[in-house]
Design a protein around this motif. Structure first.
Motif, PDB file in Angstrom:
ATOM      1  N   LEU A  33     -45.474  22.903 -58.074  1.00  0.00           N
ATOM      2  CA  LEU A  33     -45.976  21.805 -57.246  1.00  0.00           C
ATOM      3  C   LEU A  33     -47.180  22.236 -56.414  1.00  0.00           C
ATOM      4  O   LEU A  33     -48.176  21.507 -56.320  1.00  0.00           O
ATOM      5  CB  LEU A  33     -44.865  21.262 -56.348  1.00  0.00           C
ATOM      6  N   HIS A  38     -50.097  20.017 -54.466  1.00  0.00           N
ATOM      7  CA  HIS A  38     -49.253  19.540 -53.371  1.00  0.00           C
ATOM      8  C   HIS A  38     -49.386  20.502 -52.194  1.00  0.00           C
ATOM      9  O   HIS A  38     -49.628  21.688 -52.373  1.00  0.00           O
ATOM     10  CB  HIS A  38     -47.795  19.461 -53.804  1.00  0.00           C
ATOM     11  N   SER A  42     -46.519  18.011 -47.878  1.00  0.00           N
ATOM     12  CA  SER A  42     -46.079  16.991 -48.835  1.00  0.00           C
ATOM     13  C   SER A  42     -44.734  17.373 -49.454  1.00  0.00           C
ATOM     14  O   SER A  42     -43.895  16.501 -49.708  1.00  0.00           O
ATOM     15  CB  SER A  42     -47.132  16.725 -49.908  1.00  0.00           C
ATOM     16  N   LEU A  43     -44.513  18.672 -49.678  1.00  0.00           N
ATOM     17  CA  LEU A  43     -43.211  19.102 -50.177  1.00  0.00           C
ATOM     18  C   LEU A  43     -42.116  18.801 -49.163  1.00  0.00           C
ATOM     19  O   LEU A  43     -41.018  18.357 -49.529  1.00  0.00           O
ATOM     20  CB  LEU A  43     -43.215  20.591 -50.504  1.00  0.00           C
ATOM     21  N   ASP A  45     -42.127  16.410 -47.005  1.00  0.00           N
ATOM     22  CA  ASP A  45     -41.914  14.960 -47.018  1.00  0.00           C
ATOM     23  C   ASP A  45     -41.102  14.537 -48.239  1.00  0.00           C
ATOM     24  O   ASP A  45     -40.195  13.708 -48.136  1.00  0.00           O
ATOM     25  CB  ASP A  45     -43.251  14.209 -47.014  1.00  0.00           C
ATOM     26  N   ASP A  46     -41.441  15.092 -49.406  1.00  0.00           N
ATOM     27  CA  ASP A  46     -40.788  14.695 -50.652  1.00  0.00           C
ATOM     28  C   ASP A  46     -39.389  15.287 -50.821  1.00  0.00           C
ATOM     29  O   ASP A  46     -38.556  14.712 -51.532  1.00  0.00           O
ATOM     30  CB  ASP A  46     -41.648  15.109 -51.855  1.00  0.00           C
ATOM     31  N   TYR A  47     -39.155  16.433 -50.214  1.00  0.00           N
ATOM     32  CA  TYR A  47     -37.872  17.124 -50.333  1.00  0.00           C
ATOM     33  C   TYR A  47     -37.375  17.470 -48.929  1.00  0.00           C
ATOM     34  O   TYR A  47     -37.482  18.614 -48.482  1.00  0.00           O
ATOM     35  CB  TYR A  47     -38.016  18.395 -51.196  1.00  0.00           C
TER      36      TYR A  47
END
Length: 89
Positions: A33, A38, A42-43, A45-47
């Motif tokens: 990622l 990324h 952002s990681l 936020d996504d995880y």
């Protein structure tokens, strides 16, 4: 090499790939990622189950693997690296 509280290797999880401890998120996936552009934010936020420390531990694990594979000298700890190269210096 896995003396890190954030990284675990279990043959029954992710085919034995190094993962963030307590998850099925592999170090390889995090690196993929980041390589795709990324950001750490952002990681996160996504995880949301991940922490910044876990992501940095994955990066450090990869650094140690590369060093072990391609160097004949012992790897420096992150503390030693920071002392030799302080941020902002």
């Amino acid at each position: 090499m896995v003396d890190n509280q954030y990284i675990s290797i279990d043959p029954n999880i992710a085919f034995g790939k190094p993962c963030i401890a307590g998850t099925r998120i592999s170090v390889e996936f995090i690196l993929e990622l980041l390589a795709l552009g990324h950001t750490v934010d952002s990681l996160l936020d996504d995880y949301p189950q991940l922490t910044r420390e876990q992501i940095y531990a994955a990066l450090n694990f990869a650094r140690e693997c590369i060093h072990t594979e391609y160097s004949q000298e012992p790897a420096l700890s992150l503390e030693q690296i920071y002392r030799a190269n302080p941020p902002g210096a």
